[in-house]
Each structure stands twice: as C-alpha cells, then as structure tokens.
Design a protein around this motif. Sequence first.
Motif, PDB file in Angstrom:
ATOM      1  N   SER A 194       0.848  -1.192   0.000  1.00 29.16           N
ATOM      2  CA  SER A 194       0.000   0.000   0.000  1.00 29.16           C
ATOM      3  C   SER A 194       0.884   1.241   0.000  1.00 29.16           C
ATOM      4  O   SER A 194       2.084   1.186   0.304  1.00 29.16           O
ATOM      5  N   GLU A 195       0.274   2.347  -0.313  1.00 33.62           N
ATOM      6  CA  GLU A 195       0.987   3.634  -0.325  1.00 33.62           C
ATOM      7  C   GLU A 195       1.634   3.915   1.034  1.00 33.62           C
ATOM      8  O   GLU A 195       2.757   4.401   1.118  1.00 33.62           O
ATOM      9  N   GLU A 196       0.936   3.588   2.102  1.00 33.42           N
ATOM     10  CA  GLU A 196       1.452   3.863   3.446  1.00 33.42           C
ATOM     11  C   GLU A 196       2.676   3.015   3.766  1.00 33.42           C
ATOM     12  O   GLU A 196       3.603   3.477   4.429  1.00 33.42           O
ATOM     13  N   LEU A 197       2.717   1.795   3.286  1.00 33.37           N
ATOM     14  CA  LEU A 197       3.882   0.946   3.551  1.00 33.37           C
ATOM     15  C   LEU A 197       5.117   1.483   2.822  1.00 33.37           C
ATOM     16  O   LEU A 197       6.220   1.467   3.365  1.00 33.37           O
ATOM     17  N   GLN A 226      -6.474 -22.724  -7.104  1.00 31.30           N
ATOM     18  CA  GLN A 226      -5.448 -23.634  -7.605  1.00 31.30           C
ATOM     19  C   GLN A 226      -4.495 -24.087  -6.498  1.00 31.30           C
ATOM     20  O   GLN A 226      -3.558 -24.841  -6.757  1.00 31.30           O
ATOM     21  N   GLY A 227      -4.705 -23.612  -5.287  1.00 28.08           N
ATOM     22  CA  GLY A 227      -3.861 -23.997  -4.162  1.00 28.08           C
ATOM     23  C   GLY A 227      -2.613 -23.154  -3.988  1.00 28.08           C
ATOM     24  O   GLY A 227      -1.760 -23.464  -3.166  1.00 28.08           O
ATOM     25  N   HIS A 228      -2.487 -22.086  -4.763  1.00 32.80           N
ATOM     26  CA  HIS A 228      -1.329 -21.201  -4.630  1.00 32.80           C
ATOM     27  C   HIS A 228      -1.446 -20.372  -3.359  1.00 32.80           C
ATOM     28  O   HIS A 228      -2.508 -19.844  -3.042  1.00 32.80           O
ATOM     29  N   LEU A 229      -0.326 -20.248  -2.674  1.00 37.11           N
ATOM     30  CA  LEU A 229      -0.288 -19.567  -1.386  1.00 37.11           C
ATOM     31  C   LEU A 229       0.014 -18.080  -1.555  1.00 37.11           C
ATOM     32  O   LEU A 229       0.936 -17.703  -2.278  1.00 37.11           O
ATOM     33  N   GLU A 230      -0.789 -17.253  -0.892  1.00 33.93           N
ATOM     34  CA  GLU A 230      -0.555 -15.821  -0.877  1.00 33.93           C
ATOM     35  C   GLU A 230      -0.773 -15.340   0.549  1.00 33.93           C
ATOM     36  O   GLU A 230      -1.705 -15.753   1.225  1.00 33.93           O
ATOM     37  N   TYR A 231       0.125 -14.472   0.991  1.00 30.78           N
ATOM     38  CA  TYR A 231       0.004 -13.883   2.318  1.00 30.78           C
ATOM     39  C   TYR A 231      -0.545 -12.471   2.185  1.00 30.78           C
ATOM     40  O   TYR A 231      -0.123 -11.721   1.313  1.00 30.78           O
ATOM     41  N   PHE A 232      -1.471 -12.137   3.062  1.00 30.36           N
ATOM     42  CA  PHE A 232      -1.985 -10.787   3.179  1.00 30.36           C
ATOM     43  C   PHE A 232      -1.663 -10.326   4.585  1.00 30.36           C
ATOM     44  O   PHE A 232      -1.766 -11.109   5.535  1.00 30.36           O
ATOM     45  N   GLY A 233      -1.245  -9.088   4.706  1.00 30.50           N
ATOM     46  CA  GLY A 233      -0.880  -8.654   6.036  1.00 30.50           C
ATOM     47  C   GLY A 233      -0.799  -7.156   6.191  1.00 30.50           C
ATOM     48  O   GLY A 233      -1.133  -6.386   5.286  1.00 30.50           O
ATOM     49  N   ALA A 234      -0.332  -6.797   7.369  1.00 30.45           N
ATOM     50  CA  ALA A 234      -0.202  -5.390   7.731  1.00 30.45           C
ATOM     51  C   ALA A 234       1.106  -5.190   8.480  1.00 30.45           C
ATOM     52  O   ALA A 234       1.579  -6.080   9.188  1.00 30.45           O
ATOM     53  N   ALA A 235       1.674  -4.023   8.277  1.00 27.88           N
ATOM     54  CA  ALA A 235       2.883  -3.618   8.987  1.00 27.88           C
ATOM     55  C   ALA A 235       2.576  -2.301   9.671  1.00 27.88           C
ATOM     56  O   ALA A 235       2.154  -1.334   9.028  1.00 27.88           O
ATOM     57  N   HIS A 236       2.760  -2.282  10.971  1.00 27.32           N
ATOM     58  CA  HIS A 236       2.420  -1.111  11.783  1.00 27.32           C
ATOM     59  C   HIS A 236       3.698  -0.476  12.297  1.00 27.32           C
ATOM     60  O   HIS A 236       4.542  -1.151  12.881  1.00 27.32           O
TER      61      HIS A 236
END
Length: 172
Positions: free
Chosen positions: A34-37, A107-117
């Motif tokens: 994201s823009e903030e990261l 399809q079983g592909h792994l993706e991580y979603f997250g946040a950095a504070h």
Amino acid sequence: EQLRRGEAFLVEGQRLSCTGTFSWRLETGEIRWSEELYRIFDFSPDLPITLELIGCRVHPEDLPMMGEMIEGAKRGDDQFEYSHRIVMPDGSTKYIHLIGHAVRDAQGHLEYFGAAHDITQRRIAEQALEASERNLGMIINTMPALAWSARPDGSAEFFNQRWLDYTGFSAE
C-alpha cells in the motif's frame, strides 16, 4: 464515487494509524504494498518491492528473524507475526510490527496478506518509561531512608533495599 470514497477512507485510515498493508504471492514472489507501507519504509512508490529490497532496510541484528519468517512462510505456515527494526536512509531506526495471514486460491497457490504497523513512537515511550523506572529505582535504593509502599488492602507492594537491609527480610 462509492469506490473512490472507500479507497480514500482506507488510505486515510492507514496514514492516520501508521499501518501499511501488503500481499506476497509465494509462487511468483510478487509483493504488493500500500501507499502507506512505501511511506513507512521510505521507498519510492514506483519501486518494485522484493525480499532483498526489504532486507536492505531491516536492521542487521534482525535479519535472522526475517529469514526465519520467510522460511516459515515457504513451508506454508498459516500466519506469521513479529516485530523488527528498520534502518532508514538518514540512519534513524523505526520499529515495525508485522503480521501476515496465508490464503490459498482455487489452484492452491499460497498468498500472504498482512499489515505492517509503525510502532516507533510506542517503543520510544516504552524505552523512556523503562529508563525512568530504572532511575527511580536507583534513587529510592540510594536515599538514606526506609521506603515502602502498600496496596489499599494493606498488602506490601514495594520495599527499598535499605528497608530490606534494616529488617533482614527478603523482598519475597
């Protein structure tokens, strides 16, 4: 218009809370921020993000922790969470708390979603409080007086070293 307002709402919320979001597709290595990261890490928004680029900002003492997190993600861990320091171009240090959650597509592909504070202000306040408590402890233990405190129910809460030495009791 509703989509534009929703995006503005999200961007402003991230800016105010100093929290950026990301996604990381393990299969392709693609990382989106994201823009903030980008702002937190002080990277140009047109710069493609890679693990190597992120590693250039991570404090050298925290790189092993980053490596462990990456290895866990590659093993397919459901989530990760850790705090680390980043070193900015001007030499200053920021403290970041990171959390990510794994999602598999059809399809079983792994993706991580997250946040950095960005928790820099909180860490600075914690460090100042710790220093203040150390100073107060030193003052209380070196003053020529018996000092103690008790809770409202009368149970003991604190005794300075001089009190312990005088009575011969231990803190316990």
